[in-house]
Design a protein around this motif. Structure first.
Motif, PDB file in Angstrom:
ATOM      1  N   MET A   1      27.005  55.770  40.383  1.00 38.59           N
ATOM      2  CA  MET A   1      27.630  54.738  41.212  1.00 38.59           C
ATOM      3  C   MET A   1      28.655  55.398  42.144  1.00 38.59           C
ATOM      4  O   MET A   1      29.512  56.152  41.696  1.00 38.59           O
ATOM      5  CB  MET A   1      28.320  53.688  40.348  1.00 38.59           C
ATOM      6  CG  MET A   1      28.953  52.539  41.141  1.00 38.59           C
ATOM      7  SD  MET A   1      29.706  51.291  40.070  1.00 38.59           S
ATOM      8  CE  MET A   1      28.248  50.568  39.322  1.00 38.59           C
ATOM      9  N   LYS A   2      28.553  55.130  43.440  1.00 32.74           N
ATOM     10  CA  LYS A   2      29.451  55.729  44.415  1.00 32.74           C
ATOM     11  C   LYS A   2      30.855  55.133  44.300  1.00 32.74           C
ATOM     12  O   LYS A   2      31.017  53.920  44.139  1.00 32.74           O
ATOM     13  CB  LYS A   2      28.924  55.512  45.832  1.00 32.74           C
ATOM     14  CG  LYS A   2      27.591  56.183  46.113  1.00 32.74           C
ATOM     15  CD  LYS A   2      27.690  57.692  46.053  1.00 32.74           C
ATOM     16  CE  LYS A   2      26.393  58.355  46.453  1.00 32.74           C
ATOM     17  NZ  LYS A   2      26.470  59.841  46.381  1.00 32.74           N
ATOM     18  N   GLN A   3      31.853  56.023  44.413  1.00 29.43           N
ATOM     19  CA  GLN A   3      33.256  55.622  44.269  1.00 29.43           C
ATOM     20  C   GLN A   3      33.875  55.420  45.650  1.00 29.43           C
ATOM     21  O   GLN A   3      33.925  56.344  46.461  1.00 29.43           O
ATOM     22  CB  GLN A   3      34.028  56.697  43.507  1.00 29.43           C
ATOM     23  CG  GLN A   3      33.459  57.036  42.144  1.00 29.43           C
ATOM     24  CD  GLN A   3      33.622  55.900  41.163  1.00 29.43           C
ATOM     25  OE1 GLN A   3      34.688  55.270  41.092  1.00 29.43           O
ATOM     26  NE2 GLN A   3      32.588  55.635  40.382  1.00 29.43           N
ATOM     27  N   ILE A   4      34.359  54.206  45.909  1.00 28.08           N
ATOM     28  CA  ILE A   4      34.954  53.859  47.199  1.00 28.08           C
ATOM     29  C   ILE A   4      36.449  53.617  47.036  1.00 28.08           C
ATOM     30  O   ILE A   4      36.876  52.864  46.157  1.00 28.08           O
ATOM     31  CB  ILE A   4      34.309  52.584  47.792  1.00 28.08           C
ATOM     32  CG1 ILE A   4      32.795  52.723  47.880  1.00 28.08           C
ATOM     33  CG2 ILE A   4      34.922  52.271  49.158  1.00 28.08           C
ATOM     34  CD1 ILE A   4      32.311  53.734  48.881  1.00 28.08           C
ATOM     35  N   LEU A   5      37.242  54.270  47.891  1.00 27.65           N
ATOM     36  CA  LEU A   5      38.675  53.965  47.964  1.00 27.65           C
ATOM     37  C   LEU A   5      38.894  52.991  49.113  1.00 27.65           C
ATOM     38  O   LEU A   5      38.551  53.288  50.256  1.00 27.65           O
ATOM     39  CB  LEU A   5      39.478  55.240  48.203  1.00 27.65           C
ATOM     40  CG  LEU A   5      40.984  55.047  48.464  1.00 27.65           C
ATOM     41  CD1 LEU A   5      41.670  54.405  47.266  1.00 27.65           C
ATOM     42  CD2 LEU A   5      41.649  56.372  48.819  1.00 27.65           C
ATOM     43  N   LEU A   6      39.447  51.830  48.804  1.00 25.57           N
ATOM     44  CA  LEU A   6      39.729  50.808  49.810  1.00 25.57           C
ATOM     45  C   LEU A   6      41.234  50.738  50.018  1.00 25.57           C
ATOM     46  O   LEU A   6      41.992  50.429  49.089  1.00 25.57           O
ATOM     47  CB  LEU A   6      39.193  49.451  49.351  1.00 25.57           C
ATOM     48  CG  LEU A   6      39.584  48.240  50.198  1.00 25.57           C
ATOM     49  CD1 LEU A   6      39.075  48.372  51.630  1.00 25.57           C
ATOM     50  CD2 LEU A   6      39.073  46.949  49.559  1.00 25.57           C
ATOM     51  N   VAL A   7      41.674  51.032  51.240  1.00 26.19           N
ATOM     52  CA  VAL A   7      43.102  51.013  51.562  1.00 26.19           C
ATOM     53  C   VAL A   7      43.347  49.886  52.554  1.00 26.19           C
ATOM     54  O   VAL A   7      43.048  49.992  53.746  1.00 26.19           O
ATOM     55  CB  VAL A   7      43.559  52.363  52.147  1.00 26.19           C
ATOM     56  CG1 VAL A   7      45.074  52.365  52.324  1.00 26.19           C
ATOM     57  CG2 VAL A   7      43.114  53.519  51.264  1.00 26.19           C
ATOM     58  N   GLU A   8      43.873  48.778  52.049  1.00 25.95           N
ATOM     59  CA  GLU A   8      44.041  47.561  52.846  1.00 25.95           C
ATOM     60  C   GLU A   8      45.197  46.757  52.264  1.00 25.95           C
ATOM     61  O   GLU A   8      45.198  46.440  51.071  1.00 25.95           O
ATOM     62  CB  GLU A   8      42.748  46.743  52.822  1.00 25.95           C
ATOM     63  CG  GLU A   8      42.851  45.341  53.387  1.00 25.95           C
ATOM     64  CD  GLU A   8      43.250  45.333  54.857  1.00 25.95           C
ATOM     65  OE1 GLU A   8      44.356  44.831  55.154  1.00 25.95           O
ATOM     66  OE2 GLU A   8      42.464  45.828  55.682  1.00 25.95           O
ATOM     67  N   ASP A   9      46.204  46.433  53.113  1.00 26.78           N
ATOM     68  CA  ASP A   9      47.383  45.738  52.595  1.00 26.78           C
ATOM     69  C   ASP A   9      47.221  44.228  52.552  1.00 26.78           C
ATOM     70  O   ASP A   9      47.984  43.556  51.854  1.00 26.78           O
ATOM     71  CB  ASP A   9      48.616  46.107  53.420  1.00 26.78           C
ATOM     72  CG  ASP A   9      48.501  45.629  54.858  1.00 26.78           C
ATOM     73  OD1 ASP A   9      47.523  45.993  55.537  1.00 26.78           O
ATOM     74  OD2 ASP A   9      49.399  44.886  55.307  1.00 26.78           O
ATOM     75  N   ASP A  10      46.247  43.674  53.260  1.00 27.95           N
ATOM     76  CA  ASP A  10      46.014  42.232  53.223  1.00 27.95           C
ATOM     77  C   ASP A  10      45.263  41.897  51.928  1.00 27.95           C
ATOM     78  O   ASP A  10      44.117  42.304  51.731  1.00 27.95           O
ATOM     79  CB  ASP A  10      45.195  41.809  54.443  1.00 27.95           C
ATOM     80  CG  ASP A  10      45.050  40.302  54.541  1.00 27.95           C
ATOM     81  OD1 ASP A  10      44.504  39.688  53.592  1.00 27.95           O
ATOM     82  OD2 ASP A  10      45.449  39.734  55.578  1.00 27.95           O
ATOM     83  N   ARG A  11      45.909  41.150  51.045  1.00 26.20           N
ATOM     84  CA  ARG A  11      45.337  40.900  49.718  1.00 26.20           C
ATOM     85  C   ARG A  11      44.010  40.160  49.780  1.00 26.20           C
ATOM     86  O   ARG A  11      43.076  40.471  49.027  1.00 26.20           O
ATOM     87  CB  ARG A  11      46.338  40.113  48.870  1.00 26.20           C
ATOM     88  CG  ARG A  11      47.577  40.908  48.479  1.00 26.20           C
ATOM     89  CD  ARG A  11      48.460  40.106  47.550  1.00 26.20           C
ATOM     90  NE  ARG A  11      49.653  40.856  47.141  1.00 26.20           N
ATOM     91  CZ  ARG A  11      50.583  40.383  46.324  1.00 26.20           C
ATOM     92  NH1 ARG A  11      50.459  39.153  45.823  1.00 26.20           N
ATOM     93  NH2 ARG A  11      51.628  41.136  46.006  1.00 26.20           N
ATOM     94  N   GLU A  12      43.904  39.181  50.664  1.00 23.06           N
ATOM     95  CA  GLU A  12      42.664  38.408  50.741  1.00 23.06           C
ATOM     96  C   GLU A  12      41.515  39.270  51.246  1.00 23.06           C
ATOM     97  O   GLU A  12      40.406  39.235  50.707  1.00 23.06           O
ATOM     98  CB  GLU A  12      42.846  37.200  51.657  1.00 23.06           C
ATOM     99  CG  GLU A  12      41.611  36.308  51.708  1.00 23.06           C
ATOM    100  CD  GLU A  12      41.837  35.055  52.520  1.00 23.06           C
ATOM    101  OE1 GLU A  12      40.866  34.286  52.684  1.00 23.06           O
ATOM    102  OE2 GLU A  12      42.961  34.834  52.994  1.00 23.06           O
ATOM    103  N   ILE A  13      41.782  40.058  52.290  1.00 19.66           N
ATOM    104  CA  ILE A  13      40.746  40.956  52.810  1.00 19.66           C
ATOM    105  C   ILE A  13      40.344  41.963  51.746  1.00 19.66           C
ATOM    106  O   ILE A  13      39.155  42.237  51.527  1.00 19.66           O
ATOM    107  CB  ILE A  13      41.239  41.680  54.080  1.00 19.66           C
ATOM    108  CG1 ILE A  13      41.414  40.684  55.222  1.00 19.66           C
ATOM    109  CG2 ILE A  13      40.239  42.769  54.488  1.00 19.66           C
ATOM    110  CD1 ILE A  13      41.984  41.300  56.489  1.00 19.66           C
TER     111      ILE A  13
END
Length: 228
Positions: A1-13
């Motif tokens: 399974m590919k590991q994705i780092l998601l960097v996003e400060d908007d909680r809903e997004i």
């Protein structure tokens, strides 16, 4: 399974993107700040990162730098602006792509899958004739001289770099290229971009040696000996 780092400060997004990507069989680790993301980049190995350019304690550029130092992790920038300078800066730092908010979910998934495919197959330094493309650093040179390209021109060139021995149809190029507004590039616009890219690479549009036209089909890379 590919590991994705998601960097996003908007909680809903962040929550919606996490659910979307988990549904596509990705493992997602989310960070809301530059500090959190840099710490994760230094502590763990990721296959790809989605990074918002504007973060509450800094910018996505610092995160991109940390990921490049950790082994050249492919970075796709998420940006609310179509500002060309910001996009080009990100690509020059080593990002592989960018996507402008708001974006279509399927578009994002396709971009991620494309970036992962390229990361597994493309060399970091590509040479053809006088052309050299450092994909890790986002640097393009012809005969040793650096050539400035727009974000879309660079993306167009990468399609050829990642497919150096085959014919690339116009339909495929149109599928892979998007303008800064997130809309499909038109057929006429593609012709213009090909012409501009040839000119910047020293490839005479009237008698190209690097980006060759395959009549009725598309394009392919030549030996590039005329590029200078």
């Amino acid at each position: 399974m590919k590991q994705i780092l998601l960097v996003e400060d908007d909680r809903e997004i962040s929550r919606n993107l996490t659910l979307l990507l988990q549904g596509e069989n990705f493992s997602v680790t989310a960070a809301a700040t530059q500090a959190q993301a840099v710490a994760l980049a230094e502590a763990r190995r990721f296959d790809l990162a989605l990074v918002d350019l504007n973060l509450p304690d800094g910018s996505g550029y610092a995160v991109c730098t940390a990921l490049q130092q950790g082994g050249g992790v492919p970075v796709i920038f998420l940006t609310a602006s179509g500002d060309e300078a910001s996009v080009v800066t990100g690509l020059n730092m080593g990002a592989v792509d960018y996507i402008t908010k708001p974006f279509r979910p399927r578009e994002l998934v396709a971009r991620i899958q494309g970036a992962l495919r390229r990361a597994g197959s493309a060399p970091q330094v590509f040479t053809r004739g006088a052309l050299t493309v450092d994909t890790a650093g986002g640097i393009v040179k012809v005969a040793g001289r650096e050539v400035p390209l727009s974000a879309l021109e660079y993306r167009l060139l990468l399609v050829f770099v990642n497919n150096p021995n085959g014919i690339i149809t116009r339909d495929r190029l149109l599928d892979e290229l998007w303008d800064a507004a997130g809309e499909f590039v038109t057929n006429n616009a593609l012709t213009v971009y090909i012409k501009r890219l040839r000119e910047k690479l020293g490839d005479d549009p009237a008698a190209p040696q690097l980006i060759l036209t395959v009549r009725g089909t598309g394009y392919r890379l030549g030996d590039g000996h005329a590029a200078q």
